[in-house]
Design a protein around this motif. Structure first.
Motif, PDB file in Angstrom:
ATOM      1  N   GLY A  14      -7.035 -32.600  30.695  1.00 27.95           N
ATOM      2  CA  GLY A  14      -8.095 -32.557  31.726  1.00 27.95           C
ATOM      3  C   GLY A  14      -8.973 -33.568  31.565  1.00 27.95           C
ATOM      4  O   GLY A  14     -10.059 -33.644  32.108  1.00 27.95           O
ATOM      5  N   ASN A  19      -7.434 -35.568  35.675  1.00 24.93           N
ATOM      6  CA  ASN A  19      -8.090 -35.076  37.108  1.00 24.93           C
ATOM      7  C   ASN A  19      -8.090 -35.815  38.147  1.00 24.93           C
ATOM      8  O   ASN A  19      -7.612 -35.284  39.370  1.00 24.93           O
ATOM      9  CB  ASN A  19      -9.590 -34.864  36.870  1.00 24.93           C
ATOM     10  CG  ASN A  19      -9.890 -33.815  35.738  1.00 24.93           C
ATOM     11  OD1 ASN A  19      -9.252 -32.728  35.536  1.00 24.93           O
ATOM     12  ND2 ASN A  19     -11.075 -33.944  35.065  1.00 24.93           N
ATOM     13  N   LYS A  22      -4.404 -35.028  39.671  1.00 20.55           N
ATOM     14  CA  LYS A  22      -4.645 -33.672  40.058  1.00 20.55           C
ATOM     15  C   LYS A  22      -5.172 -33.676  41.569  1.00 20.55           C
ATOM     16  O   LYS A  22      -4.727 -33.057  42.531  1.00 20.55           O
ATOM     17  CB  LYS A  22      -5.389 -32.685  39.323  1.00 20.55           C
ATOM     18  CG  LYS A  22      -4.758 -32.232  38.009  1.00 20.55           C
ATOM     19  CD  LYS A  22      -5.596 -31.147  37.293  1.00 20.55           C
ATOM     20  CE  LYS A  22      -5.259 -30.927  36.011  1.00 20.55           C
ATOM     21  NZ  LYS A  22      -6.205 -29.938  35.242  1.00 20.55           N
TER      22      LYS A  22
END
Length: 96
Positions: A14, A19, A22
């Protein structure tokens, strides 16, 4: 004389790189979603143009978000949407 190697910290799950990808992936999923909805709802020749317009609006919103939140991943998502979206729709319009 040998230089000492400085280890780079590994991003945690993460982390910022994860991120960013994503965010780009979510934008592409949204693009695919409204392309499928338009393809089902409209006739051939109409949905390609509607998807191209929607991709342009989506890309513009991504560029505005990049300026507002000062995050380059939004600009990357917008650029990739414009490239992939317009090329996909133009090929559909030409019937290649």
């Amino acid at each position: 004389m040998e230089q000492e190697q400085i280890p780079f910290p590994q991003p945690k799950n993460g982390g910022p790189d994860n991120n960013n990808m994503k965010l780009v992936g979510i934008n592409f999923a949204v693009f695919a979603g409204y392309c499928l909805i338009l393809a089902v709802a409209l006739k051939r020749g109409e949905w390609e143009f509607a998807a191209m317009v929607a991709a342009g609006i989506h890309g513009f919103i991504c560029f505005v978000m990049a300026i507002v939140v000062k995050r380059w991943a939004w600009a990357l998502a917008g650029l990739l949407l414009l490239i992939a979206g317009f090329s996909t729709c133009v090929v559909g319009l030409l019937g290649v």
